[in-house]
Design an enzyme around this catalytic site. Sequence first.
Site: not given
Length: 455
Positions: A343, A389-392
């Site tokens: 993103r 990063v937590d959400e890939c």
Amino acid sequence: MDKPACKYGAGCYQKNPAHKEKYSHPPKQVEATETEEPGRQSSPGKAATTTNASPTGQTGSTKRLFSEEQLDEDLKRCKRPPTPEKDDNNAEEADSRHEYHGMERQRYRLPEVPIDVGMMSDLYDPQIEYSKRAEYKELCDDPKEFIRHKFLVTMPPCFDSLWEFCKEVAGSERKPEDVFDTIGLRLVGPFDVLAGKFKDVKIHEPGDYLRHWRFFYDPPEFQTVLVKKGTGLHYGYWRDDPTNADGLVAFNDVSKGCEFKIIGENVFDAVLHFLNENASVTPFNKGPINSMKKRIEEWTSAKGIPLQGGEKIKARSKLIVCKTFHKAGLVVPFDRKKELGYRPLLESDANLRKMLSKFNNIDRAKEKEKFQGLMMELQALITAANIAVDECDFGTALELALDLFCHGTTNLHEVMKPLFFTGYSMVQRPQYIAIIKSHLDNRRQGTNLDLLANS
């Protein structure tokens, strides 16, 4: 100022006061029940009461302390968050003491890099010195294995083809590595291995080999193999993935900045690009330059090696998720339908450059308060990248890390390291973790980057 919410919520098991001070915790909910908890028997004639239930089934009204054994069992049953973090009680307190928030500890555990890729393995070799020398000599006798072990990459077929061409041109009168001297081009990096220059020399630390001919703005994806003599203009292989044995060819002039340009599919394209665009033509070398161009074209045609092909470049361009400051683009696994893998950053490139320019010429030791103030502004981008990063969306952390790297402000090295480590870890490119770490540990300006010359 509102404190950020603890991600463990009301069920947080942290006892550290610094953690409680730093994060807000919602009050534990009081559940009014008229029946017993499943699987638990009540005493006859006693109605269930309204209490604050603990994970162990003990209540607030009893005010009983948990035993250490019971707490361990409860924690084992709890569902942990998908992002592994350190759970030591002193970690939060260490963060609060750090000069800029959130950078004291890394948010992700790095994967163990197998010894067979060579990452730092020599440091832990238990053999005595003569055994290490014998192992090193054995590596030197196998150039491909030496390159794979010391540089953490596999060279493409055109690498060996150019060396074959150089040996044919050199004949018995010259050394293969010297055939481009008259036109101002030098074979370096892994070509030094083929030339036998690493034999019978000092054995260096693993990180030293990863910095061999690595210029100031060279990201881990780039490996220098050709240099214009006496300048910062250099050509090399661009690999989005270290396991990709093909790669493309790009160049950069470090004296002009961080931008790279991909110009071909094999190293012969790099030589021809240099001869056509960047060679210093004089009355004395004009003839040799034209002769060399003709000889390369005839030799590659006879060997069936395509020149200036653009199919791989076009195919790669479709996979680029963002340009980054180096303009060569970032390629990471990305599901375009689900928009998963990358993103955009919170700020535009222009705004990020303005933000980073404020760090120029700041002495962190003498201007600590000023540095911390600027870090508060940058921290919003770092936090957003970590959330991505937590959400890939792993590419976001790498984009920010590469932009910080390309900006060239050395006092941000410790800021970009966790972003690099996390990003490359998540996209399973551990070799690049080793390369960027060694580079940032000793990132040098100039063109004197020959490990052998500096031995």
